[in-house]
Design an enzyme around this catalytic site. Structure first.
Site, PDB file in Angstrom:
ATOM      1  N   GLY A 268       0.801  -1.225   0.000  1.00  0.00           N
ATOM      2  CA  GLY A 268       0.000   0.000   0.000  1.00  0.00           C
ATOM      3  C   GLY A 268       0.833   1.273   0.000  1.00  0.00           C
ATOM      4  O   GLY A 268       0.636   2.152  -0.830  1.00  0.00           O
ATOM      5  N   ALA A 269       1.770   1.347   0.917  1.00  0.00           N
ATOM      6  CA  ALA A 269       2.571   2.560   1.049  1.00  0.00           C
ATOM      7  C   ALA A 269       3.698   2.284   2.028  1.00  0.00           C
ATOM      8  O   ALA A 269       3.717   1.237   2.677  1.00  0.00           O
ATOM      9  CB  ALA A 269       1.711   3.711   1.569  1.00  0.00           C
ATOM     10  N   GLU A 271       6.351   4.194   5.043  1.00  0.00           N
ATOM     11  CA  GLU A 271       6.490   5.341   5.942  1.00  0.00           C
ATOM     12  C   GLU A 271       7.898   5.917   6.044  1.00  0.00           C
ATOM     13  O   GLU A 271       8.246   6.498   7.085  1.00  0.00           O
ATOM     14  CB  GLU A 271       6.014   4.914   7.335  1.00  0.00           C
ATOM     15  CG  GLU A 271       6.931   3.911   8.078  1.00  0.00           C
ATOM     16  CD  GLU A 271       6.529   2.452   7.950  1.00  0.00           C
ATOM     17  OE1 GLU A 271       5.868   2.098   6.952  1.00  0.00           O
ATOM     18  OE2 GLU A 271       6.894   1.650   8.832  1.00  0.00           O
ATOM     19  N   ASN A 272       8.750   5.811   5.015  1.00  0.00           N
ATOM     20  CA  ASN A 272      10.114   6.348   5.068  1.00  0.00           C
ATOM     21  C   ASN A 272      10.120   7.742   5.703  1.00  0.00           C
ATOM     22  O   ASN A 272       9.271   8.574   5.394  1.00  0.00           O
ATOM     23  CB  ASN A 272      10.689   6.461   3.654  1.00  0.00           C
ATOM     24  CG  ASN A 272      10.353   5.266   2.803  1.00  0.00           C
ATOM     25  OD1 ASN A 272      10.758   4.166   3.104  1.00  0.00           O
ATOM     26  ND2 ASN A 272       9.558   5.485   1.755  1.00  0.00           N
ATOM     27  N   GLU A 305       0.405   5.952   7.451  1.00  0.00           N
ATOM     28  CA  GLU A 305       1.836   6.208   7.190  1.00  0.00           C
ATOM     29  C   GLU A 305       2.304   7.424   7.981  1.00  0.00           C
ATOM     30  O   GLU A 305       3.407   7.442   8.507  1.00  0.00           O
ATOM     31  CB  GLU A 305       2.102   6.400   5.692  1.00  0.00           C
ATOM     32  CG  GLU A 305       1.635   5.250   4.797  1.00  0.00           C
ATOM     33  CD  GLU A 305       2.068   3.867   5.250  1.00  0.00           C
ATOM     34  OE1 GLU A 305       3.126   3.739   5.885  1.00  0.00           O
ATOM     35  OE2 GLU A 305       1.322   2.896   4.983  1.00  0.00           O
ATOM     36  N   HIS A 308       2.945   6.591  11.573  1.00  0.00           N
ATOM     37  CA  HIS A 308       4.189   5.843  11.781  1.00  0.00           C
ATOM     38  C   HIS A 308       5.340   6.759  12.184  1.00  0.00           C
ATOM     39  O   HIS A 308       6.319   6.302  12.757  1.00  0.00           O
ATOM     40  CB  HIS A 308       4.601   5.117  10.500  1.00  0.00           C
ATOM     41  CG  HIS A 308       4.114   3.693  10.411  1.00  0.00           C
ATOM     42  ND1 HIS A 308       4.221   2.806  11.455  1.00  0.00           N
ATOM     43  CD2 HIS A 308       3.570   2.991   9.380  1.00  0.00           C
ATOM     44  CE1 HIS A 308       3.740   1.628  11.075  1.00  0.00           C
ATOM     45  NE2 HIS A 308       3.328   1.709   9.818  1.00  0.00           N
ATOM     46  N   GLU A 327       3.212  -1.895  13.758  1.00  0.00           N
ATOM     47  CA  GLU A 327       2.065  -2.059  12.871  1.00  0.00           C
ATOM     48  C   GLU A 327       0.732  -2.159  13.609  1.00  0.00           C
ATOM     49  O   GLU A 327      -0.237  -1.507  13.251  1.00  0.00           O
ATOM     50  CB  GLU A 327       2.268  -3.256  11.934  1.00  0.00           C
ATOM     51  CG  GLU A 327       3.438  -3.086  10.948  1.00  0.00           C
ATOM     52  CD  GLU A 327       3.381  -1.816  10.104  1.00  0.00           C
ATOM     53  OE1 GLU A 327       2.324  -1.160  10.063  1.00  0.00           O
ATOM     54  OE2 GLU A 327       4.408  -1.468   9.490  1.00  0.00           O
TER      55      GLU A 327
HETATM   56  N1  B3K Z   1       5.574  -0.629   6.718  1.00  0.00           N
HETATM   57  C1  B3K Z   1       5.065  -0.797   5.376  1.00  0.00           C
HETATM   58  C2  B3K Z   1       4.987  -2.206   4.933  1.00  0.00           C
HETATM   59  C3  B3K Z   1       6.266  -2.769   4.455  1.00  0.00           C
HETATM   60  C4  B3K Z   1       6.060  -4.137   3.848  1.00  0.00           C
HETATM   61  C5  B3K Z   1       7.343  -4.806   3.538  1.00  0.00           C
HETATM   62  N2  B3K Z   1       7.156  -6.068   2.864  1.00  0.00           N
HETATM   63  C6  B3K Z   1       3.751  -0.143   5.214  1.00  0.00           C
HETATM   64  C7  B3K Z   1       2.933   0.022   6.426  1.00  0.00           C
HETATM   65  O1  B3K Z   1       2.582  -0.895   7.120  1.00  0.00           O
HETATM   66  O2  B3K Z   1       2.648   1.139   6.745  1.00  0.00           O
HETATM   67 ZN    ZN Z   2       2.210   0.270   8.838  1.00  0.00          ZN
END
Ligand code: B3K
Ligand code: ZN
Length: 881
Positions: A268-269, A271-272, A305, A308, A327
């Site tokens: 989906g997206a 959160e860098n 995101e 996060h 998560e």
């Molecule tokens: N943290 C990412 C998901 C990464 C998946 C890696 N295979 C998106 C999220 O949960 O916000």
């Molecule tokens: Zn997440």
């Protein structure tokens, strides 16, 4: 010969890293086939590491082109480099600098992990282990470093250069035609939060002023021509930022927050830090191409995101076993945000439907695992409904048990104490134990035990002694690797409804575990007695779905009818209607199976009529209540020896009977104006459309003479995607006369918009009927089908495998065969997409013997493949175990 299963990684083996990386300087010269990455790492031995301990860095398909230690080329004898690792045999005892140069072919990266290209834009995905595809690194979440990134590229190809943190410098590079940008992120972070983007993108700008008065620059970057579709995402972002300040006291911490939407993305997206990268499906929206559901999803994912930034980025995970720490908590936060933005009960029902349809089957099948797993072979396979959705339910239970105030105090302590750290579930729970002066050791079992607890309930009213006793018991049915289990702490929100329909004001007798309106079940077996109960109440249990459990409460239909009409908890009222419908659907399925199709019970049909006429229910809630349990839900309820054809027939039977029952009541809704004036995606307007389309869903099979015409008119005249797609779905799934004309008209209208075309592929893939399989095969050769685009693959194949139970599980095995072939083909290109598709077999053992044998042979065929990816090998092994 078969590919080897990757070695098991175990929680109990966790060791802190032998080296620290305090600073990372990345110099990235972007080129489609040959990007040069020079990483300068400031390294030091961690405390307790012996002198001369080898430094082992992770890599994945890397090509090393240069290596220096403290500025000097390293002799070949001092290190060993393969594509998968770089080992420096005897690094200095004092802090040192390692300069690593690697060369990457981003264009050839079809796994979409690490650095890749999407429609010409360079972008990255590093979680969980993608950074090691960019440079050699200690690629684990407990290594936190401060990053500075210098990006250089051809100005004409990549006018936009983005990195994490704040922009500190830009200019022309030495190479003619090139320019550069330097980004600095002051917040130490793990490598999985690193990102870069470079390309020719349009910008949708805005600003946000934080509670403490700091102005933040906000940007959403999209492909040119899509700038007009960013407004809703930006609005959602600003509302998320405000909400996190108000609800959790969390402010944003950089000068700029950038979001980039790309069309090729594995999930989906992401959160860098300061540079979120999104699947464009969760950014782009306008009424012409996005449904109300899309708008709601965008709002939720943008919020997720953004949230996060505190739960995940400022405080991250010590290791990947702790994934639910970020998560589960962040899903809980985004659920609460959406509930505040929209209707709380409607949001809760939607979340519970998702939990039951995705997480419950996972927890009941071969892929079951605890919210915090103890072992994995491939971490990407653990971004599951259990970690996310059940993880969020566990946080929600914590709030229910502690109360809102103590919960907030615990969370404040967590933010305060662990800011800047990579931490664990134990540390998280300790904050709540301290803030609420409570012991959460039994509660912690929710993180340790897989499987959905089954809670059985019996009640006894003793009119002579005026007591009402609730007997509760709990057990978790065995799941792989867990034969027995311990009793969990289960908060059960409840009400005792008196004959007048009002909740009785009762507290249980001394010694019981009740507090307020919550009974807390902590033992395998427990009785709770209420006194002074002269007339028999009806127990409304698990209000608001206060725990992720299955409830075995043998309520008679009289009590269920009472709850369906009277319960003042909207969730349980909805649940009572669902339970009544479910019981009848199971009965009808079983009858159909025996070749004796029955008739839906009149009393159930009448409940739906009452719902339709109830003026106190808002439109969205009414639309939800009028939605029958899905075929997958019914299959789950039946549990074993499942025959999807019988379930489909039973559900259609009930739908038709309901359509006749609702009859004239449908008409005003069918003809309702779905919006007045300009389209608005707000909850009220969306609810109105949902109800009108739900009414149309029944009207289409009501036998009314004008039914076909009305659906076709809705399709033709719709001025928004919600209405157009609802009508198209009816035309295609009910094989109405205009089916082909409508599909063609839709294609012509939306051909240029790939998100709208995903819906076109999806609608066809989910059509019941034996011709769908051939249609899916033809669509796989359609010029607009692209096996390299995860959204398109999911729209066609994942929708078929998970959203079309009768055709995926065809009794001739052709559906399984198609998906098995597709998994094998996709696995070579993109293992994450392939292994996700492969999970659609997870409930194969619940099917009838003929179907499960066919599913097993499809799985064995996949398993016998010699060079299966680690991702697919892991799933197929566990599915077959
Ligand atoms: N943290 C990412 C998901 C990464 C998946 C890696 N295979 C998106 C999220 O949960 O916000
Ligand atoms: Zn997440």
């Amino acid at each position: 010969m078969r590919s080897e299963t990757a070695p098991a990684i175990r929680l109990e083996d966790y060791q802190p890293p032998a080296y620290r990386i305090d600073k990372v300087h990345l110099d990235v010269r972007l080129d489609p086939q040959a990007t040069m990455v020079t990483a300068t790492l400031a390294l030091a031995k961690a405390e307790g590491t012996a002198d001369g301990t080898p430094l082992i860095l992770d890599g994945d398909e890397l090509v090393l082109t240069g290596l220096k230690l403290n500025g000097q080329d390293l002799p070949a004898s001092a290190y060993e480099a393969t594509a998968e690792r770089l080992e420096i045999s005897a690094p200095p005892a004092t802090p040192f600098e390692l300069t690593i140069t690697t060369e990457i072919n981003a264009e050839a990266n079809t796994k979409l992990m690490g650095l890749y290209r999407s429609s010409g834009t360079f972008c990255t995905q590093c979680e969980a282990e993608g950074f090691r595809r960019i440079t050699y690194f200690l690629d684990r979440p407990d290594v936190l470093a401060v990053y500075t990134t210098r990006l250089e590229a051809l100005k004409t190809d990549c006018p936009v250069l983005l990195g994490n943190g704040n922009l500190v410098e830009t200019g022309d590079a030495e190479t003619p035609g090139h320019h550069y940008a330097v980004w600095h992120d002051p917040h130490p972070k793990p490598a999985y939060l690193f990102a870069l983007v470079a390309g020719d993108l349009a910008r949708h700008p805005d600003t946000f002023t934080t509670a403490s008065g700091k102005m933040v620059e906000l940007n959403i970057f999209v492909e040119h021509g899509k700038e007009g579709q960013c407004g809703w995402a930006m609005d959602s972002l600003k509302r998320s930022m405000r909400w996190d300040e108000e609800a959790f006291g969390r402010e944003y911490d950089l000068d700029v927050f950038n979001i980039v939407a790309v069309s090729d993305f594995n999930m989906g997206a992401m959160e860098n830090k300061g540079l979120n990268i999104f699947n464009d499906k969760y950014v782009l929206a306008d009424p012409e191409t996005a449904t109300d559901q899309d708008y709601a999803n965008i709002e939720a994912v943008i919020a997720h995101e953004y949230f996060h930034n505190w739960t995940g980025n400022r405080i991250t995970c010590r290791d990947w076993f702790q994934l639910c720490l970020k998560e589960g908590l962040t899903v809980f936060r985004d659920q609460e945000f959406s509930a505040d933005m929209r209707s709380r009960p409607v949001k809760r029902i939607a979340d519970v439907r998702l939990l039951k349809s995705h997480q419950f089957p996972e927890d009941a099948g071969p892929l079951a695992h605890p919210v915090r797993p103890r072992v994995y072979h491939e971490i990407n396979n653990f971004y599951t409904a259990t970690v996310y959705e059940k993880g969020a339910e566990v946080v929600r239970m914590l709030k229910t048990l502690l109360g809102a105030q103590a919960f907030r105090a615990g969370l404040d302590l967590y933010f305060d104490r662990h800011d800047g750290e990579a931490t664990t579930i134990e540390a998280f729970l300790a904050c709540f134990e301290e803030a609420a002066s409570t012991d959460l050791s039994q509660f912690a079992l929710w993180y340790e035990q897989a499987g959905t607890p089954l809670v059985s309930v019996e009640t006894r009213h003793d009119p002579d002694h005026e007591t009402f006793t609730v007997s509760l018991s709990q057990e978790i049915p065995p799941v792989p690797g867990q034969k027995s289990s311990k009793p969990a702490v289960i908060p059960l929100r409840f009400g005792l409804i008196g004959p007048n329909g009002e909740d009785m004001d009762l507290t249980p007798a001394d010694g019981s575990q009740a507090s307020g309106d919550v009974l807390v079940l902590t033992k395998a077996q427990q009785d709770v007695t209420f006194r002074n109960v002269s007339s028999r109440p009806v127990l409304s249990l698990l209000r608001g779905f206060s725990a992720p459990i299955r409830l075995n409460q043998k309520l008679g239909s009289e009590d269920l009818l009472f709850l369906a009409a009277q319960d003042n908890d909207p969730f349980n009222r909805w649940q009572a209607v669902q339970t009544l419908a479910m019981q009848d659907l199971v009965r009808l399925s079983e009858a159909t199976r025996r070749g004796e199709p029955g008739m839906p019970a009149q009393e159930v049909l009448e409940v739906f009529s009452a719902v339709m006429r109830d003026a106190s229910l808002d439109d969205a809630l009414k639309a939800q209540t009028l939605t029958l349990p899905s075929e997958a839900d019914i299959a789950q309820e039946i549990g074993k020896d499942v025959d999807p054809d019988a379930i489909h027939a039973a559900r259609q039977l009930m739908r038709r009977a309901l359509a006749r029952q609702l009859g004239m009541d449908l008409v005003p809704y069918v003809h309702a104006q779905t919006h007045n004036g300009a389209y608005s995606p707000d909850a009220e307007a969306a609810g109105k459309r949902a109800l009108s389309n739900r009414a149309l869903h029944y009207y289409a099979v009501s036998g009314a003479e004008d039914a076909d015409q009305i659906v076709w008119d809705r399709f033709r005249t719709a001025d928004n995607m919600t209405d157009r797609l609802a009508a198209l779905t009816l035309l295609v799934h009910d094989h109405m006369a205009q089916e082909d004309v409508a599909l063609e008209a839709y294609r012509t209208r939306h051909e240029k918009n790939s998100l709208a075309m995903d819906k076109w592929f999806m609608t066809q893939a989910m059509a019941p009927g034996s011709e769908t399989l051939a249609r899916v095969r033809v669509l796989m050769t359609h010029p607009l089908y692209d096996a390299g685009n995860p959204n398109r693959v999911r729209a066609l194949l994942q929708s078929f495998a998970t959203g079309n139970p009768t055709q995926f599980a065809r009794s001739d095995g052709a559906g399984f065969k198609l998906i098995a072939e597709s998994v094998l083909a996709l696995d070579k290109r993109n293992p994450q997409v392939a292994s996700r598709l492969l999970t659609s077999f997870r409930s194969w053992r619940a099917l009838d013997p003929q179907r499960s044998a066919l599913a097993e042979s499809a799985l064995l065929r996949i398993s016998s493949c010699e060079d299966l990816s680690r991702d697919s090998r892991d799933i197929v092994d566990r599915t077959l175990q």
